[in-house]
Design an enzyme around this catalytic site. Structure first.
Site, PDB file in Angstrom:
ATOM      1  N   SER A 257       0.022  -2.000  -3.519  1.00 24.49           N
ATOM      2  CA  SER A 257       1.298  -1.560  -2.806  1.00 24.49           C
ATOM      3  C   SER A 257       2.455  -1.295  -3.720  1.00 24.49           C
ATOM      4  CB  SER A 257       1.706  -2.844  -1.793  1.00 24.49           C
ATOM      5  OG  SER A 257       2.424  -2.350  -0.973  1.00 24.49           O
ATOM      6  N   HIS A 403      -3.408  -2.795   5.339  1.00 21.18           N
ATOM      7  CA  HIS A 403      -2.688  -2.851   4.078  1.00 21.18           C
ATOM      8  C   HIS A 403      -2.994  -4.091   3.287  1.00 21.18           C
ATOM      9  CE1 HIS A 403       0.383  -1.710   1.121  1.00 21.18           C
ATOM     10  NE2 HIS A 403       1.043  -2.742   1.214  1.00 21.18           N
TER      11      HIS A 403
HETATM   12  C1  GCU Z   1       6.934  -1.827   1.895  1.00 20.70           C
HETATM   13  C2  GCU Z   1       7.288  -0.280   1.279  1.00 20.70           C
HETATM   14  C3  GCU Z   1       5.961   0.175   0.579  1.00 20.70           C
HETATM   15  C4  GCU Z   1       5.419  -0.815  -0.329  1.00 20.70           C
HETATM   16  C5  GCU Z   1       5.126  -2.118   0.568  1.00 20.70           C
HETATM   17  C6  GCU Z   1       4.682  -3.131  -0.488  1.00 20.70           C
HETATM   18  O1  GCU Z   1       6.306  -1.468   2.916  1.00 20.70           O
HETATM   19  O2  GCU Z   1       7.646   0.433   2.258  1.00 20.70           O
HETATM   20  O3  GCU Z   1       6.249   1.306  -0.126  1.00 20.70           O
HETATM   21  O4  GCU Z   1       4.344  -0.346  -0.797  1.00 20.70           O
HETATM   22  O5  GCU Z   1       6.463  -2.552   1.128  1.00 20.70           O
HETATM   23  O6  GCU Z   1       4.762  -3.302  -1.551  1.00 20.70           O
HETATM   24  O7  GCU Z   1       4.037  -4.342   0.125  1.00 20.70           O
END
Ligand code: GCU
Length: 424
Positions: A257, A403
């Site tokens: 992420s 995710h």
């Molecule tokens: C949020 C953000 C993402 C990121 C994520 C994370 O959702 O919008 O861009 O990758 O956090 O780091 O979990």
């Protein structure tokens, strides 16, 4: 009632339907600023790569300061070692590191090395969201003393790490699995480098390194939090280079992420990383920005008041909000900076915020750079079926689910690493 609703309507609705993606065109990473087309590895390395590097730096993450002089004062202390970690399978070593000397901030490096290894082993290098003690159920691991986000903090508003959350992210780390596969695992807490909120830079390395810098993320071209985290990964590698059980020439930069964005930028900048992995890095990472799907430049960069993460990027990134067509680059430029070293991009099917197809297309459009260097790269433009790992120098898979970073991801990374990092 009407007014706030009108104000909120300023944020365009998130697109999560493939049929609604507006058309877009991508710049060609192989066309030099003077119009010449890159024909071989030499021309890529000497002419085009520096141009692509500068575009990523100027428009996305900002310039990482040259800290070599400051690093002359670096101090590394071993705080603890346990030779019988993970039921005797691994040695745990914990370092405290002051990369710019004891007057500056420090970070904790946690390392596990397999006891069965007969020679130095490749090492996974990555940052965590909650601190080293959250990555494994191991009572010896120290808690971070720096700021932690609410999710990992004591319930007293203090932003101090909660001891009850030991091992809270172990599901995402699979350290024992990687040890069994013959890899070392090194991790540090991202908040030790910079706390993840707009004012967080004040207590972290950014302020310590550029004391003259004021609220640096708003100065065009200056580095931001992702740049600082990426810098931190290089400082982890500096220490790993001194550890005999580790083969630092086979270091793997990885991240999930936002930390996947940092991992890509670390791998792009620091060519000591032999292999680079992006896990669900999404917008500002592997996913194409000009393809409007899931999170957009406007949302992530703080263009809409009260939303996003303005401190992650250099100021110019936000100027492409709702005008992505003017970006002189896209995520395939960032990914191509890893070439000729192996790269792996992974997505999760239900992670539409990170745009799985956009992540795949980032890799597809970086592929010509691998090809011009005579490498097979990803070798396909066809989106693979669920759970099928594709590609040769560039890997990709999409797994079922949301995710996250799960055993299926790690299994693919270790399989790919076995192949691309094998000693000849
Ligand atoms: C949020 C953000 C993402 C990121 C994520 C994370 O959702 O919008 O861009 O990758 O956090 O780091 O979990």
């Amino acid at each position: 009632m009407l007014l706030p609703m009108l104000l909120l309507a300023a944020i365009p609705p998130t697109i999560s339907d493939e049929a609604k993606v507006p058309p877009y065109t991508l710049p060609d990473p192989l066309v030099c600023a003077d119009g010449r087309k890159v024909t071989d590895a030499k021309m890529w390395n000497e002419v085009r790569r520096p141009e692509v590097f500068r575009l990523v730096e100027e428009n996305m993450f900002g310039r990482t300061p040259d800290t070599r002089k400051l690093q002359a004062a670096a101090v590394t202390e071993m705080r603890e070692q346990g030779k019988d970690a993970l039921g005797g399978k691994a040695t745990r070593t914990q370092f405290k590191v002051w990369p710019i000397g004891k007057k500056g901030p420090s970070f904790d490096l946690l390392l596990y090395t397999p006891n069965a290894a007969k020679s130095p082993v490749p090492v996974f290098v990555g940052l965590s969201f909650g601190g080293n003690y959250t990555t494994i159920e191991d009572p010896a691991v120290f808690l971070p003393s720096t700021w932690v986000s609410k999710q990992w903090a004591l319930n007293d508003g203090s932003n101090r790490a909660d001891p009850k959350l030991r091992g809270g992210q172990s599901r995402r780390w699979e350290i024992e699995y990687l040890i069994d596969r013959g890899y070392a695992v090194a991790t540090a807490y991202y908040g030790d480098f910079e706390a993840d909120f707009p004012e967080g830079w004040k207590e972290g390395f950014r302020a310590a390194i550029s004391p003259a810098g004021v609220n640096t993320q708003w100065k065009d071209g200056e580095w931001a939090a992702i740049g600082c985290w990426a810098w931190g990964m290089s400082r982890m590698l500096d220490v790993l280079e001194t550890v005999p059980a580790v083969d630092a020439q086979r270091a793997i930069a990885h991240g999930h992420s936002r930390l996947g964005k940092a991992g890509l930028w670390a791998g792009a900048q620091d060519q000591r990383f032999a292999f680079v992995i992006s896990n669900d890095s999404g917008c500002g990472g592997a996913a194409l920005n000009k393809r409007i799907f899931g999170e957009t430049v406007g949302v992530i960069s703080g263009y809409y008041k009260g939303r996003g993460f303005p401190h992650w990027f250099t100021a110019r990134f936000a100027t492409f909000s709702e005008r992505e067509e003017f970006m002189p680059l896209d995520s395939h430029y960032l990914l191509a900076l890893v070439a000729p070293r192996p790269l792996y991009v992974a997505s999760a099917k239900e992670d539409s915020w990170a745009d799985p197809v956009g992540e795949f297309l980032g890799a597809v459009h970086a592929d010509p750079v691998y090809h011009v260097m005579g490498l097979p790269g990803l070798g396909t433009k066809e989106y693979p079926p669920l759970s099928k790992s594709v590609g040769t120098t560039v890997g990709y898979h999409v797994r079922p689910g949301v995710h996250d970073i799960l055993l299926e991801d790690w299994k693919n990374y270790a399989d790919f690493a076995d192949r691309v990092l094998a000693k000849k």
